[in-house]
Design an enzyme around this catalytic site. Sequence first.
Site, PDB file in Angstrom:
ATOM      1  N   LYS A 135       0.812  -1.218   0.000  1.00 18.84           N
ATOM      2  CA  LYS A 135       0.000   0.000   0.000  1.00 18.84           C
ATOM      3  C   LYS A 135       0.849   1.274   0.000  1.00 18.84           C
ATOM      4  O   LYS A 135       2.059   1.248   0.237  1.00 18.84           O
ATOM      5  CB  LYS A 135      -0.965  -0.021   1.188  1.00 18.84           C
ATOM      6  CG  LYS A 135      -2.095  -1.023   0.997  1.00 18.84           C
ATOM      7  CD  LYS A 135      -3.152  -0.917   2.077  1.00 18.84           C
ATOM      8  CE  LYS A 135      -4.338  -1.851   1.750  1.00 18.84           C
ATOM      9  NZ  LYS A 135      -5.383  -1.797   2.785  1.00 18.84           N
ATOM     10  N   ARG A 169      -3.346  -9.958   5.449  1.00 16.57           N
ATOM     11  CA  ARG A 169      -3.828 -10.076   4.057  1.00 16.57           C
ATOM     12  C   ARG A 169      -2.714  -9.590   3.150  1.00 16.57           C
ATOM     13  O   ARG A 169      -2.348  -8.412   3.183  1.00 16.57           O
ATOM     14  CB  ARG A 169      -5.101  -9.242   3.905  1.00 16.57           C
ATOM     15  CG  ARG A 169      -5.740  -9.279   2.536  1.00 16.57           C
ATOM     16  CD  ARG A 169      -6.977  -8.378   2.530  1.00 16.57           C
ATOM     17  NE  ARG A 169      -7.650  -8.380   1.232  1.00 16.57           N
ATOM     18  CZ  ARG A 169      -7.320  -7.597   0.202  1.00 16.57           C
ATOM     19  NH1 ARG A 169      -6.323  -6.724   0.330  1.00 16.57           N
ATOM     20  NH2 ARG A 169      -7.995  -7.672  -0.934  1.00 16.57           N
TER      21      ARG A 169
END
Length: 259
Positions: free
Chosen positions: A203, A237
């Site tokens: 991210k 995740r």
Amino acid sequence: MGIVNVTPDSFSDGGRHLAPDAAIAHARRLIDEGADILDIGGESTRPGAEPVPLEEELARLLPLIEALRDSGVPLSIDTFKPAVMRAAIEAGADMINDIYGFRQPGAIEAVAGSDCGLCVMHMQGEPRTMQQAPAYADVAGEVGAFLREQAQRLEAAGVDPGRICLDPGFGFGKTTAHNYDLLRSLPTIGALGYPLLIGVSRKTMIGAVTGRPVGERLAGSIAAALAAVARGAAIVRVHDVAATVDALKVWQAVQVGDA
């Protein structure tokens, strides 16, 4: 939790696994690499993402559920549409992972009568606009309060608390500073009593610290995953399953001395 994006526009691997055969092959590779659970998404939720019609999302997801439901690992479906939740559960999904935290009308009703796992995620705003001007007086306190309230709403609808996990929603309506404040505050959110699911892989918060483009964020993503597990995360995740599994094995050997 290995990520399977069946989308043309996800921020990291959009389009690579859009065809069902490619997505199924990718999912099986993640299982071989050590994924304990698969998270399958048919609609990108990256900043600025446009909504996907219901029929298109179902057409992306249902063939994968059918192909993978006997794969030996649980299947999590990343969706916020109640109709998709119902169809996915009927098709054999084991978990619903909702970026809206079951706030959409009908979402709680869609899942309450099932026995699947539920992930309540926090998001400020909605994907198209969430990163334009996120603001909090106390990010950890506000995120924690939202997650507690939504978990209580699920329980009030008859959901066993053992079915619920919580995701603070890194990158979903948060600045880089907000994200790292949240990561440091995971023990406080964990004190709510539900397992924590953490998604930080590749991210922007990783790129902001490392200066690396999305395809070069493996080391930073692993560091963030380990930091999350050290602070109580039960599920991470990730895109890069094999490397993360190796890192967690070494970390665990240090922690418990079982090498």
